[in-house]
Design a protein around this motif. Structure first.
Motif, PDB file in Angstrom:
ATOM      1  N   GLU A  23       1.166  -1.265  -0.077  1.00 24.74           N
ATOM      2  CA  GLU A  23       0.340   0.019   0.152  1.00 24.74           C
ATOM      3  C   GLU A  23       1.141   1.332  -0.058  1.00 24.74           C
ATOM      4  O   GLU A  23       0.454   2.446   0.770  1.00 24.74           O
ATOM      5  N   ASN A  24       2.060   1.479  -0.721  1.00 26.16           N
ATOM      6  CA  ASN A  24       2.865   2.536  -1.463  1.00 26.16           C
ATOM      7  C   ASN A  24       3.838   2.540  -0.097  1.00 26.16           C
ATOM      8  O   ASN A  24       4.244   3.735   0.168  1.00 26.16           O
ATOM      9  N   GLY A  25       4.096   1.617   0.395  1.00 26.14           N
ATOM     10  CA  GLY A  25       5.031   1.005   1.490  1.00 26.14           C
ATOM     11  C   GLY A  25       4.256   1.422   3.019  1.00 26.14           C
ATOM     12  O   GLY A  25       5.296   1.832   3.982  1.00 26.14           O
ATOM     13  N   THR A  26       3.148   2.599   3.539  1.00 31.39           N
ATOM     14  CA  THR A  26       2.327   2.177   4.190  1.00 31.39           C
ATOM     15  C   THR A  26       1.686   1.220   5.398  1.00 31.39           C
ATOM     16  O   THR A  26       1.813   1.372   6.583  1.00 31.39           O
ATOM     17  N   LYS A  27       1.709  -0.195   4.873  1.00 28.93           N
ATOM     18  CA  LYS A  27       1.759  -1.214   5.167  1.00 28.93           C
ATOM     19  C   LYS A  27       2.605  -1.580   5.329  1.00 28.93           C
ATOM     20  O   LYS A  27       3.051  -2.408   4.576  1.00 28.93           O
ATOM     21  N   ARG A  28       3.112  -2.408   7.161  1.00 30.34           N
ATOM     22  CA  ARG A  28       5.014  -3.449   6.651  1.00 30.34           C
ATOM     23  C   ARG A  28       4.079  -4.155   7.572  1.00 30.34           C
ATOM     24  O   ARG A  28       3.522  -4.366   8.821  1.00 30.34           O
ATOM     25  N   THR A  29       5.279  -5.260   7.575  1.00 27.95           N
ATOM     26  CA  THR A  29       4.809  -6.603   8.590  1.00 27.95           C
ATOM     27  C   THR A  29       6.059  -7.605   8.331  1.00 27.95           C
ATOM     28  O   THR A  29       6.278  -6.944   7.469  1.00 27.95           O
ATOM     29  N   CYS A  33       3.240   1.082  -4.903  1.00 27.27           N
ATOM     30  CA  CYS A  33       5.043   0.225  -4.671  1.00 27.27           C
ATOM     31  C   CYS A  33       4.773  -0.804  -3.355  1.00 27.27           C
ATOM     32  O   CYS A  33       3.769  -0.756  -2.455  1.00 27.27           O
ATOM     33  N   VAL A  34       5.463  -1.717  -4.480  1.00 20.90           N
ATOM     34  CA  VAL A  34       5.594  -2.884  -2.722  1.00 20.90           C
ATOM     35  C   VAL A  34       7.500  -2.606  -2.428  1.00 20.90           C
ATOM     36  O   VAL A  34       8.191  -2.350  -3.618  1.00 20.90           O
ATOM     37  N   TYR A  35       8.181  -3.291  -1.552  1.00 20.07           N
ATOM     38  CA  TYR A  35       8.879  -3.245  -0.807  1.00 20.07           C
ATOM     39  C   TYR A  35       9.660  -3.982  -0.208  1.00 20.07           C
ATOM     40  O   TYR A  35       8.525  -4.689   0.750  1.00 20.07           O
ATOM     41  N   LEU A  36      10.564  -4.923  -0.321  1.00 17.16           N
ATOM     42  CA  LEU A  36      10.799  -6.287   0.286  1.00 17.16           C
ATOM     43  C   LEU A  36      12.316  -5.635   0.933  1.00 17.16           C
ATOM     44  O   LEU A  36      13.231  -5.592   0.349  1.00 17.16           O
ATOM     45  N   GLU A  37      12.643  -5.656   2.724  1.00 15.54           N
ATOM     46  CA  GLU A  37      13.839  -5.242   3.552  1.00 15.54           C
ATOM     47  C   GLU A  37      14.160  -5.731   3.998  1.00 15.54           C
ATOM     48  O   GLU A  37      13.902  -6.386   4.469  1.00 15.54           O
ATOM     49  N   LYS A  38      15.322  -6.169   3.958  1.00 19.69           N
ATOM     50  CA  LYS A  38      16.258  -7.096   4.961  1.00 19.69           C
ATOM     51  C   LYS A  38      16.430  -6.233   6.004  1.00 19.69           C
ATOM     52  O   LYS A  38      17.776  -5.538   5.949  1.00 19.69           O
ATOM     53  N   CYS A  39      16.380  -6.878   6.953  1.00 21.78           N
ATOM     54  CA  CYS A  39      16.766  -5.789   8.240  1.00 21.78           C
ATOM     55  C   CYS A  39      18.318  -6.401   8.543  1.00 21.78           C
ATOM     56  O   CYS A  39      18.679  -5.250   8.788  1.00 21.78           O
ATOM     57  N   VAL A  40      18.666  -7.509   8.179  1.00 23.22           N
ATOM     58  CA  VAL A  40      20.270  -7.063   8.349  1.00 23.22           C
ATOM     59  C   VAL A  40      20.512  -7.033   6.864  1.00 23.22           C
ATOM     60  O   VAL A  40      20.703  -7.844   6.378  1.00 23.22           O
ATOM     61  N   PRO A  41      21.142  -5.706   6.376  1.00 24.70           N
ATOM     62  CA  PRO A  41      21.479  -5.885   5.171  1.00 24.70           C
ATOM     63  C   PRO A  41      23.407  -7.022   4.421  1.00 24.70           C
ATOM     64  O   PRO A  41      23.208  -7.531   5.391  1.00 24.70           O
ATOM     65  N   VAL A  42      22.414  -6.984   3.401  1.00 26.97           N
ATOM     66  CA  VAL A  42      23.628  -7.946   2.680  1.00 26.97           C
ATOM     67  C   VAL A  42      25.008  -7.627   1.994  1.00 26.97           C
ATOM     68  O   VAL A  42      24.897  -5.991   1.454  1.00 26.97           O
ATOM     69  N   VAL A  43      26.035  -7.675   2.909  1.00 29.73           N
ATOM     70  CA  VAL A  43      27.386  -6.685   3.019  1.00 29.73           C
ATOM     71  C   VAL A  43      27.952  -7.042   1.588  1.00 29.73           C
ATOM     72  O   VAL A  43      27.954  -8.546   1.045  1.00 29.73           O
ATOM     73  N   LEU A  44      28.254  -6.109   0.387  1.00 33.11           N
ATOM     74  CA  LEU A  44      29.047  -6.965  -1.144  1.00 33.11           C
ATOM     75  C   LEU A  44      30.492  -6.184  -0.472  1.00 33.11           C
ATOM     76  O   LEU A  44      31.025  -7.394  -1.263  1.00 33.11           O
TER      77      LEU A  44
END
Length: 260
Positions: free
Chosen positions: A24-30, A50-61
């Motif tokens: 919902e354009n980033g307004t709803k998170r789970t 807009c839909v996003y998938l966020e990794k809480c511990v980022p992937v280190v390049l």
């Protein structure tokens, strides 16, 4: 984009990561994320916008770059979001259908892998609700409050050997950054200073890099940069480089290291 190229980051590096799915354009998170929820959100992109998938511990390049989110938009564009040297960047491309977007997001969720980003575009991220902020980092220490004299002082400390490097994010124009690094060399008669200068110009960012030996020239150039009236021209000692290609190489550098 090659949807068949996967596995930049193997499953062993995922280590049961936690993710947040935004809809919902980033307004709803789970944080109760499943592949089924990801697919449903992507296929409902017309309503979600807009839909996003966020990794809480980022992937280190590498030590100074990490991937933290994949975003899909109603206009069929997709973006992989990164933090690089304190800057928020994204690699994006258009014309990505729901099937491919869902595959990319599910791969990221399942094994912390990223898509092949060959030919994607690099952009600086400035949230629309926030103004671009200037930032100063010296030898890894961030300065929350600083002025022009502090930026010049950081350069003077590098020249005097008290510091090794500085990163200055500026907001003039479309914004950008300058990275100055002292490079002592016993075989060289004078000390050199590696300079990387990027303007986040639209639609294509512009980058310059080179080694400067004239500290007077470097001082004058930096003063021009922090003057709000104009952006300085790149120095003759610097050569233009492809910012998009440079970031792609950063991703593939990690891939090469992982294969060793």
């Amino acid at each position: 984009m090659s949807s068949g190229t996967r596995g930049v980051f193997p499953g062993s590096k995922a280590n049961k990561p936690q993710y947040v799915l935004g809809t919902e354009n980033g307004t709803k998170r789970t944080s109760n994320v499943t592949e089924e929820k990801i697919v449903d959100a992507v296929y409902d992109i017309e309503d979600n916008e807009c839909v996003y998938l966020e990794k809480c511990v980022p992937v280190v390049l590498v030590s100074y770059a990490e991937a933290y989110s994949i975003d899909y938009f109603k206009d069929s564009s997709i973006a992989v979001c990164f933090r690089v040297n304190g800057c928020l960047l994204r690699m994006w491309r258009s014309d990505v259908d729901c099937d491919v977007a869902a595959d990319i997001m599910c791969d990221f969720f399942r094994t912390a892998s990223l898509p092949d980003m060959t030919g994607w575009h690099c952009q600086n991220i400035h949230p629309e609700q926030e103004e671009a902020e200037e930032k100063l980092c010296v030898d890894g220490e961030d300065f929350r409050y600083f002025g022009c004299q502090d930026v010049v002082g950081a350069l003077e400390n590098i020249i005097e050997g008290k510091s090794r490097w500085m990163l200055y994010d500026f907001a003039n124009g479309d914004g950008g950054y300058v990275n100055i690094h002292r490079c002592d060399n016993d075989t060289a008669p004078t000390t050199g200073y590696k300079v990387e200068y990027v303007r986040w110009s639209e639609p294509v960012p512009i980058g310059y890099r080179g080694v400067i030996f004239d500290v007077g020239l470097l001082r004058n150039w930096l003063w021009s940069l922090i003057d709000n009236d104009r952006l300085p021209d790149p120095m003759d000692e610097c050569e233009q480089f492809d910012v998009n290609d440079n970031f792609e190489r950063l991703v593939f550098r990690f891939l090469d290291e992982d294969k060793k």
